[in-house]
Design a protein around this motif. Structure first.
Motif, mmCIF file in Angstrom:
data_model
loop_
_atom_site.group_PDB
_atom_site.id
_atom_site.type_symbol
_atom_site.label_atom_id
_atom_site.label_comp_id
_atom_site.label_asym_id
_atom_site.label_seq_id
_atom_site.Cartn_x
_atom_site.Cartn_y
_atom_site.Cartn_z
ATOM 1 N N TRP A 88 0.749 -1.140 0.271
ATOM 2 C CA TRP A 88 -0.009 -0.066 0.066
ATOM 3 C C TRP A 88 0.907 1.139 -0.015
ATOM 4 C CZ3 TRP A 88 -5.508 0.917 -0.024
ATOM 5 C CH2 TRP A 88 -5.744 2.171 0.237
ATOM 6 N N LEU A 94 0.359 5.360 -1.418
ATOM 7 C CA LEU A 94 -1.039 5.783 -0.970
ATOM 8 C C LEU A 94 -0.598 6.040 0.582
ATOM 9 C CD1 LEU A 94 -3.384 2.993 -2.653
ATOM 10 C CD2 LEU A 94 -3.129 5.405 -3.003
ATOM 11 N N GLN A 96 0.072 6.330 4.502
ATOM 12 C CA GLN A 96 0.190 5.367 5.588
ATOM 13 C C GLN A 96 -0.786 5.160 6.406
ATOM 14 O OE1 GLN A 96 3.831 6.382 7.499
ATOM 15 N NE2 GLN A 96 5.008 6.844 5.690
ATOM 16 N N ILE A 97 -1.752 6.336 6.631
ATOM 17 C CA ILE A 97 -2.616 6.075 7.828
ATOM 18 C C ILE A 97 -3.914 4.978 7.379
ATOM 19 C CG2 ILE A 97 -4.174 7.827 6.862
ATOM 20 C CD1 ILE A 97 -3.592 7.703 10.448
ATOM 21 N N TRP A 98 -3.994 4.884 6.033
ATOM 22 C CA TRP A 98 -5.091 3.793 5.687
ATOM 23 C C TRP A 98 -4.425 2.451 5.486
ATOM 24 C CZ3 TRP A 98 -9.271 5.493 7.051
ATOM 25 C CH2 TRP A 98 -9.619 6.932 6.903
ATOM 26 N N ALA A 99 -3.208 2.351 5.495
ATOM 27 C CA ALA A 99 -2.542 0.933 5.214
ATOM 28 C C ALA A 99 -3.138 -0.107 6.145
ATOM 29 C CB ALA A 99 -0.994 1.078 5.300
ATOM 30 N N ALA A 101 -5.831 -0.418 7.344
ATOM 31 C CA ALA A 101 -7.499 -0.734 7.251
ATOM 32 C C ALA A 101 -7.458 -1.431 6.065
ATOM 33 C CB ALA A 101 -8.198 0.556 6.933
ATOM 34 N N PHE A 102 -6.593 -1.371 4.993
ATOM 35 C CA PHE A 102 -6.577 -2.216 3.846
ATOM 36 C C PHE A 102 -6.174 -3.504 4.311
ATOM 37 C CE2 PHE A 102 -3.632 -3.744 0.406
ATOM 38 C CZ PHE A 102 -4.550 -3.890 -0.588
#
Length: 122
Positions: A88, A94, A96-99, A101-102
């Motif tokens: 991610w 993309l 880091q904050i959403w990694a 969650a993915f």
């Protein structure tokens, strides 16, 4: 299957919160390094996951090697999650904050299916 999926989600949420609380406790009050605190809380989390899956989620024993299988599943989940986080961030560039969650969205169904297989009726 539908009810066990809901129970799996609820128990996973509870286990995650409990593991994080233990991590913080070990880190803040036991004056432990983050690596040790993380490792201990992760291992305790596997035991909690096994107990919750055995008695609450699937209501089956998991057989003689159930605890070992659950440990293997969560180790695989950790490694897959780490690879997905790296993909991610480094691979796709993309945020880091959403990694995480993915990683959870991809690994959750796989973890559920693998756990369900361990705890299927014999």
């Amino acid at each position: 299957m539908r009810h066990s999926l809901h129970r799996f989600l609820a128990s996973g949420t509870l286990n995650t919160l409990a593991s994080y609380a233990l991590y913080r406790l070990l880190l803040d009050f036991m004056v432990m390094t983050y690596a040790w605190a993380y490792s201990i809380s992760w291992l305790v989390g596997i035991g909690v996951a096994y107990g919750l899956q055995r008695y609450y989620v699937f209501r089956q024993t998991g057989g003689r090697f159930g605890l070992l299988w659950v440990g293997a599943i969560y180790l695989a989940q950790y490694l897959l999650g780490l690879a997905l986080v790296v993909l991610w961030v480094r691979g796709w560039g993309l945020p880091q904050i959403w990694a995480p969650a993915f990683a959870i969205m991809v690994s959750f169904p796989l973890t559920y299916l693998a756990s369900r297989r361990v705890f299927r009726a014999r």
